[in-house]
Write an enzyme that holds these catalytic residues in place. Structure first.
Site, PDB file in Angstrom:
ATOM      1  N   LYS A 152       0.854  -1.195   0.000  1.00 32.75           N
ATOM      2  CA  LYS A 152       0.000   0.000   0.000  1.00 32.75           C
ATOM      3  C   LYS A 152       0.886   1.240   0.000  1.00 32.75           C
ATOM      4  O   LYS A 152       1.497   1.584   1.001  1.00 32.75           O
ATOM      5  CB  LYS A 152      -0.925   0.038   1.225  1.00 32.75           C
ATOM      6  CG  LYS A 152      -2.085   0.991   0.955  1.00 32.75           C
ATOM      7  CD  LYS A 152      -2.622   1.705   2.159  1.00 32.75           C
ATOM      8  CE  LYS A 152      -1.806   2.863   2.623  1.00 32.75           C
ATOM      9  NZ  LYS A 152      -1.715   4.017   1.683  1.00 32.75           N
ATOM     10  N   GLU A 227       9.323   0.994  10.887  1.00 31.26           N
ATOM     11  CA  GLU A 227      10.416   1.945  10.605  1.00 31.26           C
ATOM     12  C   GLU A 227       9.793   3.326  10.730  1.00 31.26           C
ATOM     13  O   GLU A 227       9.017   3.735   9.867  1.00 31.26           O
ATOM     14  CB  GLU A 227      10.964   1.734   9.189  1.00 31.26           C
ATOM     15  CG  GLU A 227      11.619   0.389   8.966  1.00 31.26           C
ATOM     16  CD  GLU A 227      12.956   0.248   9.655  1.00 31.26           C
ATOM     17  OE1 GLU A 227      13.492   1.262  10.157  1.00 31.26           O
ATOM     18  OE2 GLU A 227      13.471  -0.879   9.715  1.00 31.26           O
ATOM     19  N   CYS A 261      13.716  10.409   6.992  1.00 26.28           N
ATOM     20  CA  CYS A 261      13.681   9.955   8.392  1.00 26.28           C
ATOM     21  C   CYS A 261      15.063  10.038   9.018  1.00 26.28           C
ATOM     22  O   CYS A 261      15.184  10.121  10.238  1.00 26.28           O
ATOM     23  CB  CYS A 261      13.147   8.529   8.467  1.00 26.28           C
ATOM     24  SG  CYS A 261      14.015   7.410   7.376  1.00 26.28           S
ATOM     25  N   GLU A 354       9.922  15.799  15.139  1.00 27.62           N
ATOM     26  CA  GLU A 354      10.361  15.563  13.761  1.00 27.62           C
ATOM     27  C   GLU A 354       9.622  16.547  12.858  1.00 27.62           C
ATOM     28  O   GLU A 354       8.401  16.462  12.706  1.00 27.62           O
ATOM     29  CB  GLU A 354      10.042  14.125  13.348  1.00 27.62           C
ATOM     30  CG  GLU A 354      10.559  13.810  11.960  1.00 27.62           C
ATOM     31  CD  GLU A 354      10.209  12.407  11.493  1.00 27.62           C
ATOM     32  OE1 GLU A 354       9.059  11.981  11.681  1.00 27.62           O
ATOM     33  OE2 GLU A 354      11.086  11.752  10.922  1.00 27.62           O
TER      34      GLU A 354
END
Ligand code: NAD
Length: 472
Positions: A152, A227, A261, A354
Protein backbone atom coordinates in the site's frame (compact mmCIF):
# COMPACT_ATOMS: atom_id res chain seq x y z
CA UNK A 1 -10.88 8.47 -8.82
CA UNK A 2 -8.06 10.13 -6.89
CA UNK A 3 -6.12 13.08 -8.27
CA UNK A 4 -2.35 12.85 -7.87
CA UNK A 5 -0.57 16.22 -7.66
CA UNK A 6 2.86 17.38 -8.76
CA UNK A 7 4.31 19.26 -5.73
CA UNK A 8 6.48 21.59 -7.85
CA UNK A 9 3.46 23.01 -9.70
CA UNK A 10 0.55 22.09 -7.41
CA UNK A 11 -1.12 20.80 -10.61
CA UNK A 12 -2.72 17.41 -11.21
CA UNK A 13 -0.43 14.90 -12.94
CA UNK A 14 -2.61 11.74 -12.87
CA UNK A 15 -6.01 10.34 -11.95
CA UNK A 16 -6.04 6.86 -10.46
CA UNK A 17 -8.87 4.61 -9.28
CA UNK A 18 -9.23 4.88 -5.50
CA UNK A 19 -9.02 1.55 -3.69
CA UNK A 20 -11.14 0.81 -0.62
CA UNK A 21 -11.96 -2.15 1.61
CA UNK A 22 -13.25 -4.28 -1.26
CA UNK A 23 -10.09 -3.80 -3.36
CA UNK A 24 -7.90 -4.48 -0.33
CA UNK A 25 -9.72 -7.71 0.45
CA UNK A 26 -9.47 -8.74 -3.20
CA UNK A 27 -5.71 -8.08 -3.20
CA UNK A 28 -5.26 -10.15 -0.02
CA UNK A 29 -7.31 -12.95 -1.60
CA UNK A 30 -5.10 -12.91 -4.73
CA UNK A 31 -1.96 -12.96 -2.61
CA UNK A 32 -3.34 -15.80 -0.49
CA UNK A 33 -4.20 -17.84 -3.59
CA UNK A 34 -0.74 -17.26 -5.08
CA UNK A 35 1.18 -18.13 -1.91
CA UNK A 36 1.26 -21.97 -2.12
CA UNK A 37 2.59 -21.82 -5.66
CA UNK A 38 5.15 -19.10 -4.95
CA UNK A 39 6.57 -20.74 -1.82
CA UNK A 40 6.96 -23.98 -3.82
CA UNK A 41 8.97 -22.35 -6.63
CA UNK A 42 12.46 -23.85 -6.54
CA UNK A 43 14.95 -21.45 -4.91
CA UNK A 44 17.00 -21.10 -8.10
CA UNK A 45 13.90 -20.22 -10.11
CA UNK A 46 12.74 -17.71 -7.53
CA UNK A 47 16.19 -16.15 -7.72
CA UNK A 48 16.02 -15.97 -11.53
CA UNK A 49 12.61 -14.27 -11.37
CA UNK A 50 13.90 -11.65 -8.92
CA UNK A 51 16.95 -10.98 -11.11
CA UNK A 52 14.53 -10.62 -14.04
CA UNK A 53 12.47 -8.11 -12.05
CA UNK A 54 15.64 -6.12 -11.28
CA UNK A 55 16.49 -6.10 -15.00
CA UNK A 56 12.95 -5.06 -15.95
CA UNK A 57 13.10 -2.11 -13.55
CA UNK A 58 16.54 -1.24 -14.92
CA UNK A 59 15.06 -1.13 -18.41
CA UNK A 60 12.72 1.64 -17.14
CA UNK A 61 15.29 3.43 -14.98
CA UNK A 62 14.91 6.85 -16.55
CA UNK A 63 11.13 6.67 -16.99
CA UNK A 64 10.61 5.67 -13.33
CA UNK A 65 13.07 8.35 -12.17
CA UNK A 66 11.13 11.07 -13.97
CA UNK A 67 7.82 9.76 -12.59
CA UNK A 68 9.20 9.71 -9.04
CA UNK A 69 10.85 13.13 -9.42
CA UNK A 70 7.59 14.69 -10.59
CA UNK A 71 5.26 12.94 -8.13
CA UNK A 72 7.45 13.31 -5.01
CA UNK A 73 8.97 16.68 -6.03
CA UNK A 74 12.52 15.39 -5.69
CA UNK A 75 15.54 16.38 -7.80
CA UNK A 76 15.92 14.14 -10.83
CA UNK A 77 19.51 13.28 -9.84
CA UNK A 78 18.23 12.00 -6.46
CA UNK A 79 15.39 10.10 -8.12
CA UNK A 80 17.87 8.34 -10.43
CA UNK A 81 19.90 7.32 -7.38
CA UNK A 82 16.79 6.00 -5.63
CA UNK A 83 15.65 3.92 -8.60
CA UNK A 84 19.26 2.68 -8.82
CA UNK A 85 19.00 1.56 -5.20
CA UNK A 86 15.66 -0.10 -5.97
CA UNK A 87 17.33 -2.19 -8.68
CA UNK A 88 20.29 -2.97 -6.40
CA UNK A 89 17.88 -4.09 -3.64
CA UNK A 90 16.11 -6.57 -5.93
CA UNK A 91 19.51 -7.89 -7.10
CA UNK A 92 20.82 -8.27 -3.57
CA UNK A 93 17.79 -10.26 -2.41
CA UNK A 94 17.63 -12.27 -5.65
CA UNK A 95 20.66 -14.13 -4.29
CA UNK A 96 18.83 -14.93 -1.05
CA UNK A 97 16.44 -17.81 -1.90
CA UNK A 98 19.43 -20.12 -2.32
CA UNK A 99 21.03 -18.89 0.89
CA UNK A 100 18.15 -19.24 3.36
CA UNK A 101 20.05 -21.71 5.48
CA UNK A 102 18.89 -23.64 8.52
CA UNK A 103 20.96 -25.39 11.19
CA UNK A 104 21.44 -28.93 12.46
CA UNK A 105 21.52 -29.15 16.22
CA UNK A 106 22.99 -32.02 18.28
CA UNK A 107 20.31 -33.86 20.29
CA UNK A 108 19.93 -37.38 21.63
CA UNK A 109 18.01 -40.13 19.84
CA UNK A 110 17.68 -38.43 16.49
CA UNK A 111 18.41 -35.28 14.54
CA UNK A 112 17.12 -31.74 15.03
CA UNK A 113 17.21 -29.14 12.33
CA UNK A 114 15.75 -25.73 11.59
CA UNK A 115 14.10 -24.33 8.48
CA UNK A 116 13.24 -20.78 7.55
CA UNK A 117 9.63 -20.79 6.38
CA UNK A 118 7.81 -17.90 4.68
CA UNK A 119 5.04 -16.22 6.67
CA UNK A 120 2.35 -16.13 3.96
CA UNK A 121 0.70 -12.88 2.83
CA UNK A 122 2.54 -9.80 4.08
CA UNK A 123 1.11 -6.27 4.07
CA UNK A 124 3.62 -3.56 3.21
CA UNK A 125 2.68 0.04 4.03
CA UNK A 126 5.05 2.76 2.83
CA UNK A 127 5.37 6.58 3.04
CA UNK A 128 5.72 9.25 0.38
CA UNK A 129 9.29 10.40 0.90
CA UNK A 130 11.15 7.57 -0.92
CA UNK A 131 8.18 5.81 -2.52
CA UNK A 132 9.63 3.04 -4.69
CA UNK A 133 12.91 2.60 -2.83
CA UNK A 134 11.28 1.93 0.54
CA UNK A 135 8.76 -0.36 -1.17
CA UNK A 136 11.70 -2.35 -2.62
CA UNK A 137 13.33 -2.66 0.82
CA UNK A 138 10.23 -4.64 1.82
CA UNK A 139 9.01 -6.31 -1.38
CA UNK A 140 12.41 -7.80 -2.34
CA UNK A 141 13.24 -9.68 0.92
CA UNK A 142 9.58 -10.66 1.39
CA UNK A 143 9.44 -12.30 -2.06
CA UNK A 144 12.91 -13.83 -1.73
CA UNK A 145 11.77 -15.59 1.46
CA UNK A 146 8.74 -17.03 -0.37
CA UNK A 147 5.96 -14.67 0.78
CA UNK A 148 3.40 -12.95 -1.42
CA UNK A 149 2.78 -9.24 -0.85
CA UNK A 150 0.12 -6.56 -0.78
CA UNK A 151 1.82 -3.17 -1.05
CA UNK A 152 0.00 0.00 0.00
CA UNK A 153 1.78 3.15 -1.20
CA UNK A 154 1.15 6.57 0.36
CA UNK A 155 -1.88 8.42 -1.00
CA UNK A 156 0.29 11.24 -2.36
CA UNK A 157 2.79 9.05 -4.26
CA UNK A 158 1.19 5.89 -5.65
CA UNK A 159 2.48 6.04 -9.24
CA UNK A 160 5.77 4.11 -9.14
CA UNK A 161 4.23 1.41 -6.89
CA UNK A 162 1.48 0.86 -9.46
CA UNK A 163 4.21 0.51 -12.10
CA UNK A 164 5.98 -2.08 -9.93
CA UNK A 165 2.91 -4.33 -9.98
CA UNK A 166 2.96 -4.24 -13.80
CA UNK A 167 6.73 -4.74 -14.01
CA UNK A 168 6.55 -7.81 -11.75
CA UNK A 169 4.13 -9.46 -14.21
CA UNK A 170 6.28 -8.39 -17.14
CA UNK A 171 9.33 -9.98 -15.48
CA UNK A 172 7.43 -13.28 -15.24
CA UNK A 173 6.39 -13.38 -11.59
CA UNK A 174 3.12 -15.30 -11.26
CA UNK A 175 -0.12 -13.37 -10.97
CA UNK A 176 -1.02 -12.53 -7.38
CA UNK A 177 2.54 -12.51 -6.02
CA UNK A 178 2.85 -8.70 -6.08
CA UNK A 179 -0.38 -6.74 -5.46
CA UNK A 180 -0.73 -3.00 -5.03
CA UNK A 181 -3.68 -1.21 -3.42
CA UNK A 182 -3.57 2.56 -3.78
CA UNK A 183 -5.99 4.01 -1.28
CA UNK A 184 -6.19 5.86 2.02
CA UNK A 185 -4.17 4.59 4.97
CA UNK A 186 -7.15 4.93 7.28
CA UNK A 187 -9.10 2.55 5.01
CA UNK A 188 -6.80 0.21 3.04
CA UNK A 189 -3.84 0.35 5.45
CA UNK A 190 -6.07 -0.24 8.41
CA UNK A 191 -7.80 -3.13 6.68
CA UNK A 192 -4.43 -4.80 6.00
CA UNK A 193 -3.53 -4.42 9.68
CA UNK A 194 -6.80 -6.04 10.78
CA UNK A 195 -7.08 -8.66 8.03
CA UNK A 196 -6.97 -12.21 9.43
CA UNK A 197 -5.22 -13.53 6.29
CA UNK A 198 -2.29 -11.11 6.56
CA UNK A 199 0.55 -12.61 8.60
CA UNK A 200 2.76 -9.56 8.97
CA UNK A 201 2.75 -5.80 8.52
CA UNK A 202 5.98 -4.12 7.50
CA UNK A 203 5.38 -0.41 7.97
CA UNK A 204 7.43 2.69 7.29
CA UNK A 205 5.93 5.99 8.32
CA UNK A 206 5.35 8.26 11.27
CA UNK A 207 5.70 7.17 14.87
CA UNK A 208 2.13 8.27 15.48
CA UNK A 209 0.63 5.96 12.83
CA UNK A 210 3.12 3.23 13.81
CA UNK A 211 1.73 3.20 17.35
CA UNK A 212 -1.78 2.56 15.99
CA UNK A 213 -0.46 -0.22 13.75
CA UNK A 214 1.29 -1.95 16.65
CA UNK A 215 -1.95 -1.80 18.65
CA UNK A 216 -4.11 -2.94 15.70
CA UNK A 217 -1.83 -5.87 14.91
CA UNK A 218 -2.18 -7.21 18.44
CA UNK A 219 -5.66 -8.66 17.84
CA UNK A 220 -4.42 -11.18 15.29
CA UNK A 221 -0.88 -11.45 16.78
CA UNK A 222 0.60 -10.22 13.51
CA UNK A 223 4.32 -9.90 13.13
CA UNK A 224 5.20 -6.22 12.85
CA UNK A 225 8.21 -4.32 11.59
CA UNK A 226 8.07 -0.58 12.21
CA UNK A 227 10.42 1.94 10.60
CA UNK A 228 9.35 5.24 12.15
CA UNK A 229 10.43 8.81 12.68
CA UNK A 230 13.78 10.28 13.65
CA UNK A 231 15.44 13.38 15.05
CA UNK A 232 19.02 12.52 14.31
CA UNK A 233 22.07 14.36 15.60
CA UNK A 234 24.98 15.49 13.46
CA UNK A 235 27.70 15.80 16.13
CA UNK A 236 30.65 17.98 15.08
CA UNK A 237 33.71 18.21 17.33
CA UNK A 238 36.31 20.98 17.24
CA UNK A 239 38.97 18.47 16.17
CA UNK A 240 37.04 17.46 13.02
CA UNK A 241 37.80 18.45 9.45
CA UNK A 242 35.46 21.38 9.98
CA UNK A 243 35.33 22.49 6.34
CA UNK A 244 34.25 19.00 5.26
CA UNK A 245 31.69 18.69 8.08
CA UNK A 246 30.19 22.13 7.41
CA UNK A 247 30.10 21.64 3.63
CA UNK A 248 28.33 18.27 4.03
CA UNK A 249 25.88 19.34 6.77
CA UNK A 250 23.33 21.17 4.54
CA UNK A 251 22.37 18.22 2.34
CA UNK A 252 22.40 15.92 5.40
CA UNK A 253 19.34 17.80 6.59
CA UNK A 254 17.95 19.57 3.51
CA UNK A 255 18.30 16.61 1.11
CA UNK A 256 14.83 15.49 -0.07
CA UNK A 257 13.66 18.88 1.30
CA UNK A 258 14.28 17.57 4.82
CA UNK A 259 11.67 14.84 4.33
CA UNK A 260 14.05 12.10 5.28
CA UNK A 261 13.68 9.95 8.39
CA UNK A 262 17.50 10.10 8.72
CA UNK A 263 17.71 13.90 8.32
CA UNK A 264 20.44 15.21 10.64
CA UNK A 265 18.07 17.95 11.78
CA UNK A 266 19.85 18.57 15.10
CA UNK A 267 23.31 19.89 14.33
CA UNK A 268 25.36 19.63 17.53
CA UNK A 269 28.50 21.77 17.29
CA UNK A 270 31.24 22.02 19.92
CA UNK A 271 31.12 25.56 21.25
CA UNK A 272 34.86 26.05 20.71
CA UNK A 273 34.38 25.87 16.92
CA UNK A 274 30.82 27.20 16.59
CA UNK A 275 31.72 30.49 14.85
CA UNK A 276 34.05 28.84 12.37
CA UNK A 277 31.45 26.14 11.60
CA UNK A 278 28.61 28.65 11.11
CA UNK A 279 30.72 30.71 8.71
CA UNK A 280 31.25 27.80 6.27
CA UNK A 281 27.80 26.29 6.91
CA UNK A 282 25.97 29.51 6.04
CA UNK A 283 27.69 29.78 2.67
CA UNK A 284 26.90 26.14 1.93
CA UNK A 285 23.21 26.54 2.87
CA UNK A 286 22.81 29.67 0.74
CA UNK A 287 24.41 27.82 -2.20
CA UNK A 288 21.81 25.00 -2.24
CA UNK A 289 20.05 25.13 -5.60
CA UNK A 290 16.32 24.92 -4.86
CA UNK A 291 14.02 24.62 -7.87
CA UNK A 292 12.46 22.56 -10.63
CA UNK A 293 12.92 18.85 -9.80
CA UNK A 294 13.51 18.05 -13.48
CA UNK A 295 16.40 20.53 -13.78
CA UNK A 296 19.66 18.53 -13.64
CA UNK A 297 21.30 21.14 -11.38
CA UNK A 298 18.56 21.15 -8.72
CA UNK A 299 19.61 19.93 -5.26
CA UNK A 300 16.35 20.50 -3.38
CA UNK A 301 12.73 20.49 -4.55
CA UNK A 302 9.46 21.53 -2.90
CA UNK A 303 7.90 19.76 0.10
CA UNK A 304 5.25 17.20 -0.69
CA UNK A 305 2.02 19.15 -0.05
CA UNK A 306 0.48 22.37 1.17
CA UNK A 307 -0.40 20.64 4.44
CA UNK A 308 3.25 19.67 4.91
CA UNK A 309 4.39 23.22 4.12
CA UNK A 310 2.05 24.61 6.77
CA UNK A 311 3.29 22.07 9.30
CA UNK A 312 6.92 22.98 8.58
CA UNK A 313 6.14 26.71 8.81
CA UNK A 314 4.69 26.21 12.30
CA UNK A 315 8.24 25.47 13.54
CA UNK A 316 9.45 28.87 12.31
CA UNK A 317 7.05 31.24 14.05
CA UNK A 318 9.07 34.40 13.51
CA UNK A 319 12.25 35.73 11.93
CA UNK A 320 13.80 36.17 15.41
CA UNK A 321 14.61 32.47 15.65
CA UNK A 322 16.08 32.25 12.12
CA UNK A 323 19.88 32.48 11.87
CA UNK A 324 19.79 32.41 8.05
CA UNK A 325 17.91 30.88 5.13
CA UNK A 326 18.56 29.73 1.61
CA UNK A 327 16.31 30.57 -1.31
CA UNK A 328 13.14 29.06 -2.78
CA UNK A 329 11.15 29.83 -5.93
CA UNK A 330 8.07 32.05 -5.83
CA UNK A 331 4.76 31.03 -7.27
CA UNK A 332 2.81 27.80 -7.41
CA UNK A 333 4.20 24.64 -5.83
CA UNK A 334 4.85 23.80 -2.20
CA UNK A 335 8.14 25.65 -1.68
CA UNK A 336 9.93 26.23 1.59
CA UNK A 337 13.49 27.59 1.80
CA UNK A 338 16.28 25.77 3.68
CA UNK A 339 16.08 27.38 7.13
CA UNK A 340 18.57 27.33 10.01
CA UNK A 341 17.52 28.04 13.59
CA UNK A 342 20.43 28.94 15.90
CA UNK A 343 21.50 28.82 18.62
CA UNK A 344 18.89 26.38 19.91
CA UNK A 345 18.37 24.48 23.12
CA UNK A 346 17.67 20.76 22.83
CA UNK A 347 14.45 21.44 24.74
CA UNK A 348 13.04 23.64 21.96
CA UNK A 349 10.10 22.17 20.06
CA UNK A 350 12.12 22.38 16.84
CA UNK A 351 14.81 20.20 18.46
CA UNK A 352 12.45 17.60 19.90
CA UNK A 353 9.82 17.05 17.19
CA UNK A 354 10.36 15.56 13.76
CA UNK A 355 9.70 18.52 11.44
CA UNK A 356 10.07 16.56 8.19
CA UNK A 357 10.91 19.66 6.21
CA UNK A 358 13.94 21.87 5.47
CA UNK A 359 14.49 23.26 8.97
CA UNK A 360 17.65 22.60 11.01
CA UNK A 361 18.37 23.40 14.66
CA UNK A 362 21.99 24.19 15.61
CA UNK A 363 22.73 23.26 19.25
CA UNK A 364 26.09 24.06 20.88
CA UNK A 365 27.73 21.56 23.27
CA UNK A 366 30.76 21.72 25.57
CA UNK A 367 32.45 18.31 25.61
CA UNK A 368 32.00 14.64 24.76
CA UNK A 369 29.75 13.84 27.73
CA UNK A 370 27.54 16.84 26.91
CA UNK A 371 27.32 15.71 23.26
CA UNK A 372 26.20 12.20 24.23
CA UNK A 373 23.65 13.57 26.69
CA UNK A 374 22.10 15.91 24.09
CA UNK A 375 22.24 13.39 21.23
CA UNK A 376 20.33 10.83 23.34
CA UNK A 377 17.85 13.32 24.79
CA UNK A 378 15.08 12.43 22.32
CA UNK A 379 12.34 9.82 22.00
CA UNK A 380 13.91 8.78 18.68
CA UNK A 381 17.01 6.73 17.83
CA UNK A 382 17.30 6.25 14.10
CA UNK A 383 20.49 7.68 12.67
CA UNK A 384 23.24 10.26 13.14
CA UNK A 385 26.80 11.31 12.40
CA UNK A 386 29.98 11.92 14.38
CA UNK A 387 32.68 14.19 12.94
CA UNK A 388 36.09 14.02 14.64
CA UNK A 389 39.71 13.18 13.74
CA UNK A 390 40.15 11.30 17.03
CA UNK A 391 39.52 7.61 16.30
CA UNK A 392 39.05 6.58 19.93
CA UNK A 393 36.53 9.39 20.48
CA UNK A 394 34.67 8.35 17.31
CA UNK A 395 34.40 4.80 18.64
CA UNK A 396 33.29 5.93 22.12
CA UNK A 397 30.62 8.17 20.61
CA UNK A 398 29.43 5.51 18.16
CA UNK A 399 28.91 3.10 21.06
CA UNK A 400 27.28 5.69 23.33
CA UNK A 401 24.69 7.14 20.94
CA UNK A 402 21.42 5.21 21.00
CA UNK A 403 20.64 4.96 17.29
CA UNK A 404 20.35 2.17 14.74
CA UNK A 405 22.47 3.56 11.89
CA UNK A 406 25.42 5.88 12.57
CA UNK A 407 28.25 7.13 10.40
CA UNK A 408 31.63 8.63 11.24
CA UNK A 409 32.98 11.52 9.15
CA UNK A 410 30.13 10.90 6.70
CA UNK A 411 26.39 11.46 6.55
CA UNK A 412 25.32 8.24 4.87
CA UNK A 413 22.77 6.10 6.70
CA UNK A 414 21.55 3.50 4.31
CA UNK A 415 23.21 0.77 2.27
CA UNK A 416 21.52 -2.22 0.67
CA UNK A 417 23.97 -4.58 2.38
CA UNK A 418 23.82 -3.26 5.97
CA UNK A 419 20.97 -3.42 8.50
CA UNK A 420 18.84 -0.32 8.97
CA UNK A 421 16.30 0.48 11.66
CA UNK A 422 15.66 2.37 14.85
CA UNK A 423 16.25 2.32 18.58
CA UNK A 424 13.57 3.61 20.96
CA UNK A 425 10.48 5.12 19.27
CA UNK A 426 12.15 5.03 15.85
CA UNK A 427 10.94 1.50 15.36
CA UNK A 428 11.11 -2.25 15.77
CA UNK A 429 13.07 -4.61 13.51
CA UNK A 430 15.61 -4.09 10.77
CA UNK A 431 15.43 -3.66 7.02
CA UNK A 432 18.13 -4.24 4.41
CA UNK A 433 21.19 -6.45 4.69
CA UNK A 434 20.82 -10.07 5.79
CA UNK A 435 18.75 -9.02 8.83
CA UNK A 436 15.69 -8.08 6.76
CA UNK A 437 15.22 -11.67 5.59
CA UNK A 438 14.79 -12.88 9.13
CA UNK A 439 11.81 -10.57 9.49
CA UNK A 440 10.03 -12.31 6.62
CA UNK A 441 10.50 -15.86 7.90
CA UNK A 442 9.51 -18.03 10.83
CA UNK A 443 12.10 -20.42 12.23
CA UNK A 444 10.77 -23.95 12.34
CA UNK A 445 12.53 -26.61 14.41
CA UNK A 446 12.02 -30.24 13.37
CA UNK A 447 13.11 -33.31 15.33
CA UNK A 448 13.55 -36.62 13.53
CA UNK A 449 13.53 -39.62 15.86
CA UNK A 450 16.19 -42.02 14.64
CA UNK A 451 17.03 -44.13 17.69
CA UNK A 452 14.56 -43.10 20.44
CA UNK A 453 16.16 -45.45 23.00
CA UNK A 454 19.33 -43.39 22.78
CA UNK A 455 17.50 -40.33 24.16
CA UNK A 456 16.73 -42.09 27.49
CA UNK A 457 19.21 -41.39 30.34
CA UNK A 458 22.03 -43.88 29.75
CA UNK A 459 24.50 -45.65 31.92
CA UNK A 460 27.08 -42.96 31.17
CA UNK A 461 25.14 -40.52 33.39
CA UNK A 462 26.37 -40.17 36.96
CA UNK A 463 23.66 -41.79 39.16
CA UNK A 464 24.44 -39.22 41.87
CA UNK A 465 23.66 -36.30 39.51
CA UNK A 466 20.38 -34.43 40.21
CA UNK A 467 17.40 -35.54 38.16
CA UNK A 468 16.99 -32.64 35.71
CA UNK A 469 13.44 -33.59 34.80
CA UNK A 470 12.25 -33.30 38.38
CA UNK A 471 14.06 -29.95 38.67
CA UNK A 472 12.19 -28.51 35.70
P1 NAD B 1 2.37 8.34 7.65
O1 NAD B 1 2.61 7.60 8.91
O2 NAD B 1 1.39 9.42 7.64
O3 NAD B 1 1.92 7.32 6.50
C1 NAD B 1 2.69 6.22 6.14
C2 NAD B 1 1.81 5.18 5.46
O4 NAD B 1 0.86 4.71 6.40
C3 NAD B 1 1.00 5.74 4.28
O5 NAD B 1 0.93 4.76 3.27
C4 NAD B 1 -0.38 5.96 4.89
O6 NAD B 1 -1.40 5.90 3.95
C5 NAD B 1 -0.45 4.80 5.86
N1 NAD B 1 -1.41 4.97 6.96
C6 NAD B 1 -1.88 6.13 7.48
N2 NAD B 1 -2.77 5.87 8.47
C7 NAD B 1 -2.85 4.52 8.58
C8 NAD B 1 -3.59 3.64 9.42
N3 NAD B 1 -4.42 4.09 10.35
N4 NAD B 1 -3.41 2.31 9.27
C9 NAD B 1 -2.55 1.83 8.36
N5 NAD B 1 -1.83 2.61 7.51
C10 NAD B 1 -1.97 3.95 7.63
O7 NAD B 1 3.80 8.81 7.18
P2 NAD B 1 4.18 9.74 5.95
O8 NAD B 1 3.73 11.12 6.28
O9 NAD B 1 3.73 9.11 4.68
O10 NAD B 1 5.79 9.63 5.98
C11 NAD B 1 6.56 10.40 6.82
C12 NAD B 1 7.00 9.63 8.05
O11 NAD B 1 7.64 8.42 7.67
C13 NAD B 1 8.01 10.38 8.88
O12 NAD B 1 7.68 10.29 10.24
C14 NAD B 1 9.31 9.65 8.60
O13 NAD B 1 10.29 9.75 9.60
C15 NAD B 1 8.84 8.25 8.42
N6 NAD B 1 9.83 7.47 7.68
C16 NAD B 1 10.58 6.54 8.36
C17 NAD B 1 11.56 5.80 7.68
C18 NAD B 1 12.38 4.76 8.39
O14 NAD B 1 12.95 3.92 7.71
N7 NAD B 1 12.47 4.78 9.70
C19 NAD B 1 11.78 6.04 6.33
C20 NAD B 1 11.00 7.00 5.68
C21 NAD B 1 10.03 7.71 6.37
Amino acid sequence: MTTVLEPATAQAMAEIPAAGIEETDAAVARAKAAFPRWRAVAPGDRARLLYALAATIEGRHEELSVLEARNAGKPISDARGEIGMTIETFRYYAAAPERLLGRTIPVGGGEAMTFREPLGVVGLIVPWNFPLTIAAWKVAPALAAGNTVVLKPAELTPLTALELERLALEAGLPEGVVNVVAGPGSVCGRRLVEHPDVAKIAFTGSTEVGRGIAAGAADTIKRVTLELGGKSANVIFGDADLEAAAAAAPLAVFGNAGQDCCARSRILVQRSCLDRFMFVFEDAVRAIRVGDPLDERTQMGPVISEEQREKVASYVPGEAVVAFRGSAPEGPGFWFPPTVLAPCSNHDRSAQEEIFGPVAAVIPFEDEADAVRIANDTIYGLSGSIWTRDGARAMRMARAIDAGALSVNSNTSVRVTTPFGGFKQSGIGRELGPDALEGYTEVKSVYFAVDPAASAPGELLDPAAPDTESIS
